[in-house]
Design an enzyme around this catalytic site. Structure first.
Site, mmCIF file in Angstrom:
data_model
loop_
_atom_site.group_PDB
_atom_site.id
_atom_site.type_symbol
_atom_site.label_atom_id
_atom_site.label_comp_id
_atom_site.label_asym_id
_atom_site.label_seq_id
_atom_site.Cartn_x
_atom_site.Cartn_y
_atom_site.Cartn_z
ATOM 1 N N SER A 143 9.616 25.026 10.556
ATOM 2 C CA SER A 143 9.382 25.357 9.186
ATOM 3 C C SER A 143 8.093 24.878 8.779
ATOM 4 C CB SER A 143 10.467 24.983 8.311
ATOM 5 O OG SER A 143 10.283 25.001 7.036
ATOM 6 N N TYR A 156 16.927 17.960 6.436
ATOM 7 C CA TYR A 156 16.579 18.925 6.998
ATOM 8 C C TYR A 156 14.992 18.873 7.207
ATOM 9 C CZ TYR A 156 14.992 23.968 6.755
ATOM 10 O OH TYR A 156 14.481 25.036 7.030
#
Ligand code: NAD
Length: 284
Positions: A143, A156
């Site tokens: 990401s 995360y």
């Protein structure tokens, strides 16, 4: 993209979002696609949609956090279609909450899916891909968050930093082995998917507020999973290591990270970013 045509693609988390997009675009490029997801109903409907468009797809239930489940997936795929051309370790989950408030189970679930899922994927598929001796591709979905910091999404964000690190080391390992395997790290920017709908949270209101704001932001500003995949697949095929859906944001995050580290600066986020996320620091 010609190099991928006729090959076999295995996409985890392909029942929704970016993985679904990758499965559809890979099928449009003439790949046979394994739509792997823990939610078999979603994987089935993606595989059926691909078949309706004239493509070839196989839905398989997998839990990427379970090494035996991924090993079974690899065995099934090899029995069914032979050598794998493209593996995308894409399945991932969001979990929100202050680090000390998430339960041990929430931490383990997040890290087992987001980090160990990709590691198990490589352990199950890479030996077969290397033994096949043919050009092949492995990509891990990280990401742009893996280049930055975001409190309350700590579990995360750290998993996405890990995905970048894993991809970098794996790239070098393939070179040491002189294996014809191209390794890439995919760094999506905002993509409108179900990730924040499903995201688990602690019961505190600021984490829940943060989850809702992130979901709203993705719905408003995110590109579709299909469009993300249309941007991702050509970069993978071209052998790019850094694969982006939003190149300008990726460059901005990378430059910000580099400047921050070279200054050995303390962790900080711009106030407008914090406000945008519904957060404040030190009550400001
Ligand atoms: N949406 C974004 O803006 C964005 C941005 C950056 C990175 N990502 C990353 O992209 C990847 C895909 O996310 P998405 O946004 O498409 O989310 P999504 O929730 O729409 O899709 C994720 C899929 O993974 C599946 N999954 C969850 N746990 C699994 C498990 N244990 N085994 C197998 N499958 C499992 C889910 O069932 C779901 O179908 C994730 O790794 C995510 O971190 C997303």
């Amino acid at each position: 993209m010609e190099d991928l045509r006729g090959g076999v693609a295995v996409i985890t988390g392909a029942g929704s979002g970016i993985g679904e997009g990758l499965a559809r675009v890979a099928a449009e490029q003439g790949m046979k696609v394994v739509v792997a997801d823990i939610a078999l109903d979603r994987a089935d409907s993606v595989a059926n949609a691909i078949a309706e468009q004239g493509g070839e797809a196989l839905a398989v239930k997998v839990d990427v956090s379970d090494p035996q489940s991924i090993e079974a997936l690899a065995a099934t795929v090899h029995d069914h279609w032979g050598d794998v051309t493209l593996l995308v370790n894409n399945a991932g989950v969001e979990t929100l909450g202050f680090s000390w408030e998430l339960s041990a189970q929430q931490w383990e679930k997040t890290l087992n899916i987001n980090i160990h899922g990709a590691i198990h994927g490589v352990r199950a598929f890479a030996p077969r891909m290397i033994a096949a001796g043919k050009p092949a591709w492995i990509a891990n979905t990280a990401s742009i968050g893996g280049l930055g910091m975001m409190p309350i999404q700590t579990s995360y964000i750290l998993s996405k930093h890990a995905m970048i690190s894993f991809s970098e080391c794996l790239f070098l390992e393939m070179q040491i082995k002189q294996a014809p395997i191209t390794v890439s790290a995919i760094l999506p920017g905002p993509v409108a998917t179900r990730i924040f709908e499903d995201g688990g949270t602690t019961t505190d209101t600021s984490s829940e507020q943060h989850r809702v704001m992130m979901n709203t932001m993705l719905e408003a500003d995110g590109i579709s999973g299909y469009e993300a995949a249309q941007r991702i697949l050509p970069q993978l095929a071209a052998g790019d290591f850094w694969v982006s859906t939003h190149p300008d944001i990726t460059r901005e995050f990378a430059a910000g990270r580099a400047a921050h580290l070279s200054a050995l600066a303390k962790p900080a986020l711009p106030e407008e970013v914090l406000r945008g996320m519904g957060l404040s620091v030190n009550g400001k």
